[in-house]
Enzyme design. Structure first.
Site, PDB file in Angstrom:
ATOM      1  N   HIS A 259      19.149 -18.936  91.009  1.00 13.42           N
ATOM      2  CA  HIS A 259      18.047 -18.010  91.229  1.00 13.42           C
ATOM      3  C   HIS A 259      18.226 -16.814  90.320  1.00 13.42           C
ATOM      4  CE1 HIS A 259      15.131 -15.479  93.293  1.00 13.42           C
ATOM      5  NE2 HIS A 259      14.683 -16.592  93.835  1.00 13.42           N
ATOM      6  N   ASP A 313      14.273 -23.856  97.822  1.00  8.34           N
ATOM      7  CA  ASP A 313      13.702 -25.181  97.601  1.00  8.34           C
ATOM      8  C   ASP A 313      14.672 -26.319  97.909  1.00  8.34           C
ATOM      9  OD1 ASP A 313      11.156 -24.336  96.773  1.00  8.34           O
ATOM     10  OD2 ASP A 313      11.955 -23.796  94.808  1.00  8.34           O
TER      11      ASP A 313
HETATM   12  N1  CMC Z   1      21.928 -26.060  87.561  1.00 10.44           N
HETATM   13  C1  CMC Z   1      22.827 -25.941  86.583  1.00 10.44           C
HETATM   14  N2  CMC Z   1      23.016 -24.819  85.874  1.00 10.44           N
HETATM   15  C2  CMC Z   1      22.245 -23.764  86.188  1.00 10.44           C
HETATM   16  C3  CMC Z   1      21.288 -23.826  87.201  1.00 10.44           C
HETATM   17  C4  CMC Z   1      21.141 -25.036  87.905  1.00 10.44           C
HETATM   18  N3  CMC Z   1      20.236 -25.175  88.862  1.00 10.44           N
HETATM   19  N4  CMC Z   1      20.669 -22.638  87.285  1.00 10.44           N
HETATM   20  C5  CMC Z   1      21.190 -21.865  86.352  1.00 10.44           C
HETATM   21  N5  CMC Z   1      22.153 -22.541  85.680  1.00 10.44           N
HETATM   22  C6  CMC Z   1      22.977 -22.047  84.575  1.00 10.44           C
HETATM   23  C7  CMC Z   1      22.225 -22.193  83.253  1.00 10.44           C
HETATM   24  O1  CMC Z   1      22.458 -23.447  82.644  1.00 10.44           O
HETATM   25  C8  CMC Z   1      22.803 -21.045  82.469  1.00 10.44           C
HETATM   26  O2  CMC Z   1      24.098 -21.409  82.041  1.00 10.44           O
HETATM   27  P1  CMC Z   1      24.714 -20.815  80.680  1.00 10.44           P
HETATM   28  O3  CMC Z   1      24.838 -19.339  80.909  1.00 10.44           O
HETATM   29  O4  CMC Z   1      26.010 -21.513  80.569  1.00 10.44           O
HETATM   30  O5  CMC Z   1      23.731 -21.147  79.595  1.00 10.44           O
HETATM   31  C9  CMC Z   1      22.953 -19.955  83.521  1.00 10.44           C
HETATM   32  O6  CMC Z   1      23.143 -20.638  84.754  1.00 10.44           O
HETATM   33  C10 CMC Z   1      21.755 -19.050  83.611  1.00 10.44           C
HETATM   34  O7  CMC Z   1      20.603 -19.873  83.840  1.00 10.44           O
HETATM   35  P2  CMC Z   1      19.128 -19.426  83.494  1.00 10.44           P
HETATM   36  O8  CMC Z   1      18.234 -20.601  83.673  1.00 10.44           O
HETATM   37  O9  CMC Z   1      19.081 -18.737  82.179  1.00 10.44           O
HETATM   38  O10 CMC Z   1      18.925 -18.316  84.580  1.00 10.44           O
HETATM   39  P3  CMC Z   1      17.610 -17.869  85.244  1.00 10.44           P
HETATM   40  O11 CMC Z   1      17.836 -16.597  85.931  1.00 10.44           O
HETATM   41  O12 CMC Z   1      16.471 -17.933  84.299  1.00 10.44           O
HETATM   42  O13 CMC Z   1      17.481 -19.076  86.307  1.00 10.44           O
HETATM   43  C11 CMC Z   1      16.259 -20.541  87.625  1.00 10.44           C
HETATM   44  C12 CMC Z   1      16.758 -19.105  87.417  1.00 10.44           C
HETATM   45  C13 CMC Z   1      15.707 -20.637  89.028  1.00 10.44           C
HETATM   46  C14 CMC Z   1      15.138 -20.812  86.622  1.00 10.44           C
HETATM   47  C15 CMC Z   1      17.404 -21.562  87.408  1.00 10.44           C
HETATM   48  O14 CMC Z   1      18.470 -21.289  88.285  1.00 10.44           O
HETATM   49  C16 CMC Z   1      16.928 -22.988  87.563  1.00 10.44           C
HETATM   50  O15 CMC Z   1      16.334 -23.547  86.641  1.00 10.44           O
HETATM   51  N6  CMC Z   1      17.169 -23.629  88.763  1.00 10.44           N
HETATM   52  C17 CMC Z   1      16.723 -24.969  89.005  1.00 10.44           C
HETATM   53  C18 CMC Z   1      15.252 -24.994  89.412  1.00 10.44           C
HETATM   54  C19 CMC Z   1      15.057 -24.417  90.786  1.00 10.44           C
HETATM   55  O16 CMC Z   1      15.729 -24.762  91.741  1.00 10.44           O
HETATM   56  N7  CMC Z   1      14.043 -23.542  90.904  1.00 10.44           N
HETATM   57  C20 CMC Z   1      13.689 -22.885  92.175  1.00 10.44           C
HETATM   58  C21 CMC Z   1      13.923 -21.421  92.077  1.00 10.44           C
HETATM   59  S1  CMC Z   1      13.943 -20.541  93.632  1.00 10.44           S
HETATM   60  C22 CMC Z   1      12.469 -20.738  94.430  1.00 10.44           C
HETATM   61  C23 CMC Z   1      11.247 -20.677  93.629  1.00 10.44           C
HETATM   62  O17 CMC Z   1      11.064 -19.777  92.820  1.00 10.44           O
HETATM   63  O18 CMC Z   1      10.421 -21.559  93.793  1.00 10.44           O
END
Ligand code: CMC
Length: 381
Positions: A259, A313
């Site tokens: 998140h 989720d």
């Molecule tokens: N699985 C594996 N690695 C992850 C995940 C994950 N679910 N989430 C973040 N990371 C890692 C990512 O690969 C990155 O690693 P590195 O620094 O080594 O490159 C680091 O953590 C930062 O990730 P980011 O995607 O740049 O961070 P963000 O703040 O943009 O991520 C997120 C937020 C929700 C987009 C992401 O955690 C994600 O894609 N999660 C999976 C999809 C998900 O479950 N979404 C629901 C979000 S909560 C409810 C909603 O909004 O609906």
């Protein structure tokens, strides 16, 4: 060199008194009230009232709000006809987005500053979204849409329209709590998208259809659906480490984890996990709860130290799956709840409006001359 913040991470885009999140401590409040408190004591409609009108309603206010919602559940036959035109295999989020945009033609609300119109529009949107979702679900099964029943509670009526049966009270209560937990979450992508639209002074139907489109993506609300596909792909606990390791090795996301704000387990996931566990002992659908717990435990050892833990989720999908709801309806159900928060932000935006028009840092070429078509060479990739 100007600063640039990809994804606007950490940049406040508005002042708001609707909800508050502390991502370090895992706290989420709606209008100052902890979600755990609301989950235990409130109902979805009472929570929606709180979000929209800043205070918990009095008994009289709640009765009136409930009556208004219950009596605006029906949708125009022409909306049903519209839903019938959509392909059965089309995604219900697309059907919902299109139908909500169409509602704006049936109930025009161009004066966004008129409080009476705003109230009625909020009532209509909260009341009609479940009817649209359930109608599309019935139509694509080859059935007629089930008419809403005014005397049923919000959650009960939706489950009734979806299944054509009065639902079990325990399931109804759990479903209602899920709606409370999904009703609002500060400046997330879909809320921002709705606010950008609201800042142009577009009407709430247009605002909500923008937000629905943004919610659909798998990085946002679409993750609840993706979690189930992932768990079904993993299928058994002995395949889990290989699956997770492969994904992480390929820099792919594990759905339902991580998140932008929470660095601890999402407080909504904690409440939902309890219900998922409770449901695990009921019903006939194949249980994914045990597998989900195993994924969570393994993920903790792999990337828990990076603050990547289950989000809302992760367990919501497991609850809906256990309730035998079709997987592609999970995100529309999220929208049915989040419409309360979207509307609260939309009205807040109208009141303190400043058109969203951010800047960009241009990094393309300058001073190119126009080349006649006959002189152009194929592009090399
Ligand atoms: N699985 C594996 N690695 C992850 C995940 C994950 N679910 N989430 C973040 N990371 C890692 C990512 O690969 C990155 O690693 P590195 O620094 O080594 O490159 C680091 O953590 C930062 O990730 P980011 O995607 O740049 O961070 P963000 O703040 O943009 O991520 C997120 C937020 C929700 C987009 C992401 O955690 C994600 O894609 N999660 C999976 C999809 C998900 O479950 N979404 C629901 C979000 S909560 C409810 C909603 O909004 O609906």
């Amino acid at each position: 060199m100007r600063d640039f913040f990809p994804g606007l991470a950490g940049i406040p885009a508005a002042k708001s008194s609707i909800s508050f999140v502390d991502g370090e401590k895992g706290i989420l409040e709606y209008r100052g009230i902890r979600i755990e408190d609301l989950a235990q004591h409130s109902s979805f409609l009472e929570t929606a009232f709180l979000l929209l009108f800043k205070q918990l309603p009095t008994l009289h206010e709640l009765e009136r709000f409930t009556w208004d919602i219950s009596h605006h559940r029906r949708i125009n036959d022409r909306i049903i006809d519209l839903l019938k035109l959509f392909p059965e295999q089309g995604h219900p989020m697309d059907a919902l987005q299109a139908a909500v945009a169409a509602l704006g033609m049936f109930y025009p609300a161009p004066d966004v500053q008129d409080e009476t119109i705003r109230y009625l529009t909020a009532v209509r949107l909260i009341a009609k979204l479940p009817t649209i979702v359930a109608a599309f679900a019935q139509l694509r099964r080859g059935n007629e849409a089930v008419q809403p029943r005014d005397e049923l509670s919000f959650a009960e009526n939706f489950l009734y329209m979806l299944t054509n049966q009065i639902p079990d009270p325990v399931l109804t209560k759990i479903f209602d709590v899920c709606l409370i937990l999904h009703a609002e979450h500060t400046m997330n992508a879909s809320t921002f998208s709705g606010m950008v639209t609201a800042s142009t002074l577009a009407d709430p139907y247009t605002v909500i259809s923008s937000a629905i489109g943004t919610l659909k993506g798998p990085l946002h609300g679409g993750a609840n659906e993706a979690v189930i596909h992932m768990l079904e792909e993993i299928n058994s606990a002995d395949r889990l480490t290989m699956y997770v390791d492969n994904k992480l090795l390929n820099k792919e996301k594990i759905m339902g984890f991580g998140h932008r704000i929470y660095k601890v387990k999402d407080p909504r996931a904690i409440v939902m996990q309890t219900f998922a566990q409770q449901l695990d002992s009921l019903g006939n659908a194949q249980s994914l709860f045990i597998l989900a717990r195993a994924v969570e435990k393994y993920m903790e050892t792999r990337i828990g130290s990076k603050g990547i833990r289950p989000n809302v989720d992760f367990y919501s999908g497991i609850i809906y799956h256990r309730m035998e709801i079709e997987t592609d309806l999970f995100t529309p159900i999220f929208a049915m709840a989040r419409v309360a928060g979207w509307l609260a932000h939309c009205f807040e935006q109208y009141q303190q409006n400043h058109l969203f028009r951010p800047d960009q840092i241009y990094d393309g070429p300058h001073h190119r001359s126009y080349q006649p078509i006959e002189l152009r060479k194929p592009h090399s990739n």
